[in-house]
Design a protein around this motif. Structure first.
Motif, PDB file in Angstrom:
ATOM      1  N   LEU A 153    -110.135 133.312  51.632  1.00 25.89           N
ATOM      2  CA  LEU A 153    -109.248 134.383  51.209  1.00 25.89           C
ATOM      3  C   LEU A 153    -109.207 135.519  52.221  1.00 25.89           C
ATOM      4  O   LEU A 153    -108.177 136.192  52.382  1.00 25.89           O
ATOM      5  N   ALA A 154    -110.304 135.730  52.930  1.00 25.79           N
ATOM      6  CA  ALA A 154    -110.372 136.814  53.913  1.00 25.79           C
ATOM      7  C   ALA A 154    -109.473 136.561  55.124  1.00 25.79           C
ATOM      8  O   ALA A 154    -109.148 137.498  55.857  1.00 25.79           O
ATOM      9  N   LYS A 155    -109.049 135.334  55.303  1.00 22.27           N
ATOM     10  CA  LYS A 155    -108.183 134.999  56.439  1.00 22.27           C
ATOM     11  C   LYS A 155    -106.749 135.494  56.238  1.00 22.27           C
ATOM     12  O   LYS A 155    -105.953 135.483  57.188  1.00 22.27           O
ATOM     13  N   TYR A 160    -101.705 126.379  49.582  1.00 22.30           N
ATOM     14  CA  TYR A 160    -101.558 126.071  48.161  1.00 22.30           C
ATOM     15  C   TYR A 160    -100.123 125.673  47.884  1.00 22.30           C
ATOM     16  O   TYR A 160     -99.189 126.270  48.427  1.00 22.30           O
ATOM     17  N   ASN A 161     -99.955 124.678  47.008  1.00 20.96           N
ATOM     18  CA  ASN A 161     -98.625 124.177  46.657  1.00 20.96           C
ATOM     19  C   ASN A 161     -97.852 123.742  47.895  1.00 20.96           C
ATOM     20  O   ASN A 161     -96.665 124.011  48.047  1.00 20.96           O
ATOM     21  N   LYS A 166     -99.882 134.040  50.797  1.00 24.45           N
ATOM     22  CA  LYS A 166    -100.724 135.196  51.089  1.00 24.45           C
ATOM     23  C   LYS A 166    -101.939 135.204  50.159  1.00 24.45           C
ATOM     24  O   LYS A 166    -101.832 134.904  48.975  1.00 24.45           O
ATOM     25  N   SER A 167    -103.068 135.582  50.715  1.00 20.08           N
ATOM     26  CA  SER A 167    -104.295 135.634  49.914  1.00 20.08           C
ATOM     27  C   SER A 167    -104.145 136.573  48.722  1.00 20.08           C
ATOM     28  O   SER A 167    -104.734 136.345  47.664  1.00 20.08           O
ATOM     29  N   HIS A 171    -106.118 133.295  44.445  1.00 14.42           N
ATOM     30  CA  HIS A 171    -107.302 133.588  43.644  1.00 14.42           C
ATOM     31  C   HIS A 171    -108.385 132.637  44.126  1.00 14.42           C
ATOM     32  O   HIS A 171    -108.101 131.696  44.883  1.00 14.42           O
ATOM     33  N   ASP A 172    -109.616 132.829  43.671  1.00 13.72           N
ATOM     34  CA  ASP A 172    -110.652 131.872  44.055  1.00 13.72           C
ATOM     35  C   ASP A 172    -110.413 130.507  43.408  1.00 13.72           C
ATOM     36  O   ASP A 172    -110.837 129.479  43.934  1.00 13.72           O
ATOM     37  N   GLU A 173    -109.711 130.497  42.274  1.00 13.85           N
ATOM     38  CA  GLU A 173    -109.328 129.250  41.604  1.00 13.85           C
ATOM     39  C   GLU A 173    -107.848 129.317  41.256  1.00 13.85           C
ATOM     40  O   GLU A 173    -107.356 130.355  40.807  1.00 13.85           O
TER      41      GLU A 173
END
Length: 242
Positions: A153-155, A160-161, A166-167, A171-173
């Protein structure tokens, strides 16, 4: 705001016009279904293992003697006290499907990174019967792009999808569903995955609400949903799930 009020004849004319569009949507859905079934497959060579109430099981074991496996990526991280509200909403629809899925050579399993003890406690609270296993000690969630470390997430972006998002929108999940096939040789293939709103068709409640006068009555996606034991009616009376 109330919709226009018209005569029965005017309503019938408008309804017939909408019916033509609904039939076209059905035909398009049939075409999409055929394209989904024609997708190429990817062989799964990695050896995944999961924690269950009866001990560790492999991905192959999760098929439970059937050739098709549907894995619901349930949002419940290692430190979470309870499962995601939206995932819980979807899971409320599963138990009634199980006899039909199983008879159709399909096994449904939920997977989350929470420890199996916490999963079992939440499952008991919700009154669910479907199988649910923990991938806490596995790369499974990360390989299927539904779990993200703080470093990921810090990157600033995560995958996803099937794209980078964007982070701050992640979410973590995150939720999703992945589907697998096992042939007579015991080889396993990844055949399909969907994420985000891709699983909406499993949400029968939404399909019914879409026909109600107020529809989903939401300002953002499923913002009206609570866990089924958190509605006012559930707090004020007995629940069928307890």
């Amino acid at each position: 705001m109330q919709n226009a009020v018209v005569s029965r004849e005017e309503w019938l004319e408008a309804r017939r016009a909408l019916l033509l569009k609904e039939k076209e949507e059905t035909r398009q859905r049939d075409k999409l279904r055929a394209e989904r079934m024609a997708l190429p497959w990817v062989k799964v060579d990695k050896d995944y293992h999961f924690d269950t109430p009866t001990g560790q099981k492999s991905l192959s074991d999760l098929f439970d003697g059937r050739s098709q496996l549907m894995v619901y990526h349930f949002m419940m991280g290692p430190e979470w006290k309870e499962g995601c509200t939206g995932c819980s909403f979807l899971s409320d629809h599963v138990d009634g499907m199980l006899p039909h899925l199983n008879n159709h050579d399909v096994t449904w399993v939920a997977v989350a990174r929470a420890p199996v003890e916490r999963i079992e406690a939440y499952k008991k609270r919700m009154g669910w019967k479907f199988p649910w296993v923990s991938s806490l000690n596995s790369d499974f969630n990360f390989d299927y792009h539904v779990s993200f470390t703080p470093e990921d997430l810090a990157k600033g972006k995560v995958f996803y999808n099937f794209t980078e998002i964007k982070s701050e929108d992640a979410h973590d999940e995150l939720p999703g569903m992945s589907v697998f096939y096992k042939n007579d040789k015991g080889e396993i293939f990844h055949t399909y995955s969907n994420y985000a709103r891709g699983g909406e068709e499993a949400l029968g409640t939404l399909m019914v609400l879409d026909c109600a006068p107020k529809g989903r009555n939401e300002t953002s996606t499923m913002d009206f949903v609570k866990r089924h034991d958190e509605y006012e009616s559930a707090r004020n009376g007995p629940s069928c799930c307890h």
